[in-house]
Structures are given as structure tokens and as C-alpha cells.
Design an enzyme around this catalytic site. Sequence first.
Site, mmCIF file in Angstrom:
data_model
loop_
_atom_site.group_PDB
_atom_site.id
_atom_site.type_symbol
_atom_site.label_atom_id
_atom_site.label_comp_id
_atom_site.label_asym_id
_atom_site.label_seq_id
_atom_site.Cartn_x
_atom_site.Cartn_y
_atom_site.Cartn_z
ATOM 1 N N GLY A 155 0.978 -1.080 -0.140
ATOM 2 C CA GLY A 155 -0.115 -0.065 -0.090
ATOM 3 C C GLY A 155 0.964 1.222 -0.039
ATOM 4 N N ARG A 238 2.213 -3.779 12.111
ATOM 5 C CA ARG A 238 1.412 -4.117 13.604
ATOM 6 C C ARG A 238 2.036 -5.352 14.301
ATOM 7 N NH1 ARG A 238 -0.125 0.574 13.585
ATOM 8 N NH2 ARG A 238 -2.240 1.190 13.717
ATOM 9 N N GLU A 267 1.718 -4.985 22.920
ATOM 10 C CA GLU A 267 2.082 -3.557 23.365
ATOM 11 C C GLU A 267 1.111 -3.112 24.307
ATOM 12 O OE1 GLU A 267 2.336 -0.827 19.885
ATOM 13 O OE2 GLU A 267 3.414 -2.079 18.883
ATOM 14 N N HIS A 285 7.468 1.830 18.804
ATOM 15 C CA HIS A 285 5.990 2.165 18.210
ATOM 16 C C HIS A 285 6.093 3.813 17.642
ATOM 17 C CE1 HIS A 285 1.896 0.645 16.611
ATOM 18 N NE2 HIS A 285 2.409 1.607 15.814
#
Length: 327
Positions: A155, A238, A267, A285
Site C-alpha cells: 500500500g 502491527r 504493546e 512504535h
Amino acid sequence: MDKLLITGWVPESILAPFREKFEITLPDAEKVSFTMDEVQAMIGEYDAMFTIAAFPFRRELAALAGRMKAVANFGVGYDNIDVDACTERGIFVINTPTTVTEPTAELAFAIMLAITKGVVMYDSKLRQERLCHPEMFFDRDMFLMGKTVGILGFGRIGQAMARRCRGIGMKVMYYDPFRKSPEEEAALEAVYGTFEEVLSQADVISCHMPYTPENHHIIDLAAFRKMKKTAYFVNAARGPVMSEPDLVTALKTGEIRGAATDVFEHEPYVSEELAAIENVVITPHIGSNVLEARKNMVEEALNGVYEALHGLPCHNIVNRALLGAQK
């Protein structure tokens, strides 16, 4: 004026232009974030909500949001939001698909360089020893020019990563369930491969796949064993798309040479086992954690909320089927 609830603190310098569009409630800088109990007590009074730091918006919370028409997430991912529950209740889900692209790709590229060049390891040792005496023929790091990067998920962010890798002379392979057109592939000088082909042929695997139930642990020990023993794995997508214990095993047993990840399976916590391994670079992150990018993300999210609430053209509605249902 529409009432907007923001679950976490946002600098006033960023919010100020939106006070003409919304009546805004948010915690102060000292409090940082509202609790779930606080949000549950307030949510029925608001037309829209902006979730910060992946604040969960599940079915139970949606049921309390009697007048809510839009919920925005501070990021391109929205796995913290129950999209189906929102759609059922006529609530638009808004994300930030464009403003995270370049900063996240920059971070992925940076941690790829950091692990393939031993930057963190050398930095740590030099700080401890304060003496330059690297091993002359150390066989771990990689010369990237001419090597192949395999991009999983092609993407916006995957393509931005491809452009950066091409810029340093790498070849690009990619896998995505939705293959690009021949013209798009030619423009990016990217070669399509199956998931297994990309894993087995690339020297660096860079993961940019969205988290979906189908992608849960798609990168597991079996996937690592399909990679070259000399390959590196990079994850800026992710955490749960990879099995963190399997990553630990792959690194310890030499299934791959090294890894760099900005995301983790559980997380905000990082496993002690992963943190103890030398041939992995870990960052908390922070793919879009640059103030300029954060400002752009707030603007994209809140402009999207305003447009959705007022029936204006909006590029960042996730559940676009709701547009047709409201006609």
C-alpha cells in the site's frame, strides 16, 4: 457547534484552529489521558470522538454513544475500533491514511539500515569501551546495494519504502493480495511474487501489512524458516502480524541473521527475551513520532471528522459503505 471528545492530550497549538469547528473536551497535559470509566460517563453527550494512543472503541462503548456520528483514530490502523459496531450504529470511522505514509516509511528505512549496518550494536559497545577497534572481517552486516528487499503489503507505506530502497540501489520484490497494474509495477521497478517467493528470495523482508484476523501471526516460525539464513526482517506494521516468541526463536537459532521492529505483539510491553537479544533493533512504535507528522495527523483526522459530520467529500472514511446507506 459539534461536540468533540478527545481521549488524550493534544497541544493547544495544534488544536487551536479546530476550536472554530468543534466544542472540544480533552484531558490536560498533566493528566495525559482519560480513563475508560471517564469516557463511558461522558460519551453520550458528544457528536464525535478522537481516540489517542489506540484508545479502544469497542461495541460496549459504541452502545453508550447515543448521538455520536464519527470516531477518528490517531493513525492509519484502526484495529482498536470495532468498525462493524460503528457501521451498525451509523458512526463513521475516520483514520489518517496519508499523513503517516512518509514518516513511517522513513522509520522503517532507518531501522533497516540500523540492523543491517550494526549501528545500535556498535554505538553501545563504543559507549562502553570508548575505543575504536572493530573486527576487520566481522561477518554479520550487509552491503545493501544490489540486494533484494521483499515488501509484504504494498500500500502507501510499502510503496514509499520501495522508493527509498530503490534509491540506494536495492531491487524490489513485493507481495500484496491486490497486485498492482503493470504500469504501477514498472514505475516503482517492483517485481511481484507470491508470499512464499518473497520470503525465500529477498535479502531483507520489510513488513507493511495491515493487521486483520487473516494476517494474525502470518509471520511465524514457518515463515522465518522460509527466509534466507542471511536475511533480515523489518516490521513497521502491527505487532500481531508476527509471532513475537517465534521471532525470538528465529533470532536465537539463526533462522535469520537479524531483525528490526517498531511494533510488538503485546504493546505497550516488550518481552524480556526479545529485549535481551543483540541482533535485533527495537523502537517503541514511533513510526510517525515526529511533531510535524503528528500535527499533520491531527489535521487529517479532525478535518475528516468535520467533513463526515457535514456531508462533505471525505477521503479518509474507513466504513465507506455507510455513505450509501445514508442516502
